[in-house]
Scaffold this motif. Structure first.
Motif, PDB file in Angstrom:
ATOM      1  N   SER A  29       1.537 -12.980  11.385  1.00 53.33           N
ATOM      2  CA  SER A  29       0.748 -11.757  11.247  1.00 53.33           C
ATOM      3  C   SER A  29      -0.450 -11.941  10.322  1.00 53.33           C
ATOM      4  N   CYS A  30      -0.258 -11.788   9.046  1.00 54.14           N
ATOM      5  CA  CYS A  30      -1.356 -11.723   8.084  1.00 54.14           C
ATOM      6  C   CYS A  30      -2.225 -12.974   8.072  1.00 54.14           C
ATOM      7  N   THR A  31      -1.641 -14.110   8.370  1.00 54.21           N
ATOM      8  CA  THR A  31      -2.376 -15.366   8.263  1.00 54.21           C
ATOM      9  C   THR A  31      -3.630 -15.396   9.146  1.00 54.21           C
ATOM     10  N   MET A  32      -3.567 -14.732  10.291  1.00 54.17           N
ATOM     11  CA  MET A  32      -4.688 -14.703  11.240  1.00 54.17           C
ATOM     12  C   MET A  32      -6.012 -14.361  10.567  1.00 54.17           C
ATOM     13  N   CYS A  33      -5.988 -13.431   9.655  1.00 55.46           N
ATOM     14  CA  CYS A  33      -7.217 -12.997   8.995  1.00 55.46           C
ATOM     15  C   CYS A  33      -7.263 -13.415   7.538  1.00 55.46           C
ATOM     16  N   HIS A  34      -6.126 -13.384   6.865  1.00 53.24           N
ATOM     17  CA  HIS A  34      -6.164 -13.602   5.423  1.00 53.24           C
ATOM     18  C   HIS A  34      -6.222 -15.074   5.033  1.00 53.24           C
ATOM     19  N   ALA A  35      -5.902 -15.989   5.941  1.00 49.20           N
ATOM     20  CA  ALA A  35      -6.002 -17.409   5.600  1.00 49.20           C
ATOM     21  C   ALA A  35      -7.462 -17.842   5.522  1.00 49.20           C
ATOM     22  N   VAL A  38     -11.263 -13.624   7.259  1.00 46.98           N
ATOM     23  CA  VAL A  38     -11.897 -13.087   8.462  1.00 46.98           C
ATOM     24  C   VAL A  38     -12.330 -11.647   8.219  1.00 46.98           C
ATOM     25  N   ALA A  39     -13.568 -11.321   8.613  1.00 45.43           N
ATOM     26  CA  ALA A  39     -14.085  -9.943   8.541  1.00 45.43           C
ATOM     27  C   ALA A  39     -13.961  -9.331   7.151  1.00 45.43           C
ATOM     28  N   GLY A  40     -14.099 -10.170   6.127  1.00 48.26           N
ATOM     29  CA  GLY A  40     -14.066  -9.636   4.760  1.00 48.26           C
ATOM     30  C   GLY A  40     -12.674  -9.449   4.185  1.00 48.26           C
ATOM     31  N   PRO A  52      -9.246  -7.126  -8.114  1.00 50.70           N
ATOM     32  CA  PRO A  52      -9.805  -5.760  -8.186  1.00 50.70           C
ATOM     33  C   PRO A  52      -9.002  -4.768  -7.338  1.00 50.70           C
ATOM     34  N   ARG A  53      -8.455  -5.221  -6.237  1.00 52.54           N
ATOM     35  CA  ARG A  53      -7.669  -4.339  -5.367  1.00 52.54           C
ATOM     36  C   ARG A  53      -6.339  -4.004  -6.027  1.00 52.54           C
ATOM     37  N   VAL A  54      -5.731  -5.011  -6.651  1.00 50.61           N
ATOM     38  CA  VAL A  54      -4.460  -4.764  -7.349  1.00 50.61           C
ATOM     39  C   VAL A  54      -4.702  -3.807  -8.521  1.00 50.61           C
ATOM     40  N   ALA A  56      -7.026  -1.551  -8.798  1.00 52.48           N
ATOM     41  CA  ALA A  56      -7.366  -0.213  -8.336  1.00 52.48           C
ATOM     42  C   ALA A  56      -6.160   0.541  -7.765  1.00 52.48           C
ATOM     43  N   LYS A  57      -5.289  -0.160  -7.049  1.00 52.87           N
ATOM     44  CA  LYS A  57      -4.248   0.550  -6.290  1.00 52.87           C
ATOM     45  C   LYS A  57      -2.832   0.193  -6.683  1.00 52.87           C
ATOM     46  N   GLY A  58      -2.652  -0.944  -7.357  1.00 55.18           N
ATOM     47  CA  GLY A  58      -1.293  -1.415  -7.629  1.00 55.18           C
ATOM     48  C   GLY A  58      -0.682  -1.977  -6.350  1.00 55.18           C
ATOM     49  N   GLN A  64       0.763   0.678   0.910  1.00 59.10           N
ATOM     50  CA  GLN A  64       0.363   1.859   1.684  1.00 59.10           C
ATOM     51  C   GLN A  64      -0.886   1.575   2.514  1.00 59.10           C
ATOM     52  N   SER A  65      -1.899   0.922   1.919  1.00 62.38           N
ATOM     53  CA  SER A  65      -3.121   0.729   2.693  1.00 62.38           C
ATOM     54  C   SER A  65      -2.943  -0.343   3.765  1.00 62.38           C
ATOM     55  N   ALA A  66      -2.007  -1.289   3.565  1.00 63.45           N
ATOM     56  CA  ALA A  66      -1.697  -2.235   4.642  1.00 63.45           C
ATOM     57  C   ALA A  66      -1.077  -1.483   5.826  1.00 63.45           C
ATOM     58  N   LEU A  70      -7.400  -0.460   6.891  1.00 58.13           N
ATOM     59  CA  LEU A  70      -8.592  -0.214   6.076  1.00 58.13           C
ATOM     60  C   LEU A  70      -9.750  -0.972   6.711  1.00 58.13           C
ATOM     61  N   ASN A  71     -10.743  -0.254   7.238  1.00 52.33           N
ATOM     62  CA  ASN A  71     -11.884  -0.878   7.919  1.00 52.33           C
ATOM     63  C   ASN A  71     -11.401  -1.869   8.990  1.00 52.33           C
ATOM     64  N   ALA A  72     -11.726  -3.173   8.822  1.00 49.05           N
ATOM     65  CA  ALA A  72     -11.336  -4.160   9.837  1.00 49.05           C
ATOM     66  C   ALA A  72      -9.868  -4.585   9.724  1.00 49.05           C
ATOM     67  N   MET A  73      -9.191  -4.102   8.693  1.00 45.08           N
ATOM     68  CA  MET A  73      -7.752  -4.404   8.542  1.00 45.08           C
ATOM     69  C   MET A  73      -6.974  -3.450   9.436  1.00 45.08           C
ATOM     70  N   PRO A  74      -6.315  -3.988  10.485  1.00 40.63           N
ATOM     71  CA  PRO A  74      -5.618  -3.094  11.423  1.00 40.63           C
ATOM     72  C   PRO A  74      -4.355  -2.503  10.789  1.00 40.63           C
ATOM     73  N   LYS A  76      -0.874  -1.913   9.733  1.00 38.62           N
ATOM     74  CA  LYS A  76       0.301  -2.796   9.708  1.00 38.62           C
ATOM     75  C   LYS A  76      -0.037  -4.277   9.930  1.00 38.62           C
ATOM     76  N   GLY A  77      -1.312  -4.620  10.003  1.00 39.10           N
ATOM     77  CA  GLY A  77      -1.716  -6.033  10.032  1.00 39.10           C
ATOM     78  C   GLY A  77      -0.968  -6.900  11.023  1.00 39.10           C
ATOM     79  N   MET A  78      -0.770  -6.412  12.242  1.00 32.57           N
ATOM     80  CA  MET A  78      -0.099  -7.166  13.317  1.00 32.57           C
ATOM     81  C   MET A  78       1.404  -7.316  13.088  1.00 32.57           C
ATOM     82  N   CYS A  79       1.966  -6.596  12.151  1.00 37.16           N
ATOM     83  CA  CYS A  79       3.424  -6.646  11.975  1.00 37.16           C
ATOM     84  C   CYS A  79       3.957  -5.231  12.095  1.00 37.16           C
TER      85      CYS A  79
HETATM   86  C1  HEC Z   1      -7.080  -8.610  12.153  1.00 36.22           C
HETATM   87  C2  HEC Z   1      -7.257  -9.155  10.818  1.00 36.22           C
HETATM   88  C3  HEC Z   1      -6.208  -8.831   9.755  1.00 36.22           C
HETATM   89  C4  HEC Z   1      -4.842  -9.035   9.821  1.00 36.22           C
HETATM   90  C5  HEC Z   1      -4.029  -9.600  10.989  1.00 36.22           C
HETATM   91  C6  HEC Z   1      -4.311  -8.624   8.535  1.00 36.22           C
HETATM   92  N1  HEC Z   1      -5.320  -8.191   7.733  1.00 36.22           N
HETATM   93 FE1  HEC Z   1      -5.119  -7.409   5.863  1.00 36.22          FE
HETATM   94  N2  HEC Z   1      -7.129  -7.144   5.751  1.00 36.22           N
HETATM   95  C7  HEC Z   1      -8.050  -7.463   6.720  1.00 36.22           C
HETATM   96  C8  HEC Z   1      -9.399  -7.128   6.281  1.00 36.22           C
HETATM   97  C9  HEC Z   1     -10.676  -7.336   7.058  1.00 36.22           C
HETATM   98  C10 HEC Z   1      -9.247  -6.569   4.980  1.00 36.22           C
HETATM   99  C11 HEC Z   1     -10.367  -6.030   4.084  1.00 36.22           C
HETATM  100  C12 HEC Z   1     -10.534  -4.556   4.377  1.00 36.22           C
HETATM  101  C13 HEC Z   1     -11.650  -3.961   3.543  1.00 36.22           C
HETATM  102  O1  HEC Z   1     -11.537  -3.949   2.294  1.00 36.22           O
HETATM  103  O2  HEC Z   1     -12.631  -3.492   4.125  1.00 36.22           O
HETATM  104  C14 HEC Z   1      -7.821  -6.581   4.680  1.00 36.22           C
HETATM  105  C15 HEC Z   1      -7.278  -6.094   3.520  1.00 36.22           C
HETATM  106  C16 HEC Z   1      -5.920  -6.095   3.223  1.00 36.22           C
HETATM  107  C17 HEC Z   1      -5.338  -5.543   2.022  1.00 36.22           C
HETATM  108  C18 HEC Z   1      -6.099  -4.869   0.885  1.00 36.22           C
HETATM  109  C19 HEC Z   1      -6.146  -3.395   1.172  1.00 36.22           C
HETATM  110  C20 HEC Z   1      -6.806  -2.610   0.076  1.00 36.22           C
HETATM  111  O3  HEC Z   1      -6.476  -1.429  -0.040  1.00 36.22           O
HETATM  112  O4  HEC Z   1      -7.639  -3.139  -0.662  1.00 36.22           O
HETATM  113  C21 HEC Z   1      -3.995  -5.738   2.089  1.00 36.22           C
HETATM  114  C22 HEC Z   1      -2.961  -5.332   1.067  1.00 36.22           C
HETATM  115  C23 HEC Z   1      -3.729  -6.410   3.336  1.00 36.22           C
HETATM  116  N3  HEC Z   1      -4.924  -6.615   4.014  1.00 36.22           N
HETATM  117  C24 HEC Z   1      -2.474  -6.793   3.754  1.00 36.22           C
HETATM  118  C25 HEC Z   1      -2.207  -7.400   4.972  1.00 36.22           C
HETATM  119  C26 HEC Z   1      -0.878  -7.798   5.388  1.00 36.22           C
HETATM  120  C27 HEC Z   1       0.372  -7.617   4.560  1.00 36.22           C
HETATM  121  C28 HEC Z   1      -1.009  -8.352   6.616  1.00 36.22           C
HETATM  122  C29 HEC Z   1       0.093  -8.931   7.498  1.00 36.22           C
HETATM  123  C30 HEC Z   1       1.250  -8.093   7.747  1.00 36.22           C
HETATM  124  C31 HEC Z   1      -2.407  -8.280   6.992  1.00 36.22           C
HETATM  125  N4  HEC Z   1      -3.105  -7.717   5.958  1.00 36.22           N
HETATM  126  C32 HEC Z   1      -2.957  -8.695   8.203  1.00 36.22           C
HETATM  127  C33 HEC Z   1      -7.763  -8.018   7.951  1.00 36.22           C
HETATM  128  C34 HEC Z   1      -6.487  -8.317   8.437  1.00 36.22           C
END
Ligand code: HEC
Length: 99
Positions: A29-35, A38-40, A52-54, A56-58, A64-66, A70-74, A76-79
């Motif tokens: 899941s998360c690795t797709m973008c966070h490794a 991707v897209a910020g 800064p995110r920790v 601001a929000k803990g 909660q925001s995962a 949030l924006n490009a973060m879908p 549940k982040g694919m999970c």
């Molecule tokens: C499709 C790409 C993508 C996937 C998959 C993804 N993320 Fe993200 N994630 C993002 C992006 C882009 C941001 C930055 C969003 C922003 O600040 O505009 C982000 C931000 C976050 C944040 C910070 C949110 C905040 O409030 O600052 C958390 C926590 C997070 N992701 C957790 C996860 C977790 C956990 C997973 C896996 C279960 C995951 N992400 C999978 C793209 C993704």
């Protein structure tokens, strides 16, 4: 023999409900973008991107925001079936600086 099968079934189903490990969930899941940031996305183990995110929000706020996205973060982040505990473990793993 029958008793053994029942016991095995009970054991297997209780495992299915236990929290899965970061090692199992992260690569799916998360690795797709966070490794690769991707897209910020804040990059895994990049403390400067996460701190800064920790602050601001803990961690709970980040869980909660995962979940909501949030924006490009879908959401549940694919999970889609991750629990709160699993999100928390995944986020703690990503926030931790590379050693
Ligand atoms: C499709 C790409 C993508 C996937 C998959 C993804 N993320 Fe993200 N994630 C993002 C992006 C882009 C941001 C930055 C969003 C922003 O600040 O505009 C982000 C931000 C976050 C944040 C910070 C949110 C905040 O409030 O600052 C958390 C926590 C997070 N992701 C957790 C996860 C977790 C956990 C997973 C896996 C279960 C995951 N992400 C999978 C793209 C993704």
């Amino acid at each position: 023999m029958k008793k053994f099968a029942v016991a095995a079934l009970v054991l297997a189903s209780s495992f299915a409900y236990a929290d899965r490990s970061v090692e199992e969930l992260y690569p799916k899941s998360c690795t797709m973008c966070h490794a690769q940031a991707v897209a910020g996305a804040p990059k895994t183990h990049d403390a400067a991107a996460w701190q800064p995110r920790v602050d601001a929000k803990g961690i709970d706020g980040l869980v909660q925001s995962a979940k909501t996205g949030l924006n490009a973060m879908p959401p549940k982040g694919m999970c889609n079936d991750c629990t709160d505990g699993e999100f928390k473990a995944l986020i703690e793993f990503m926030v931790k600086p590379a050693s």
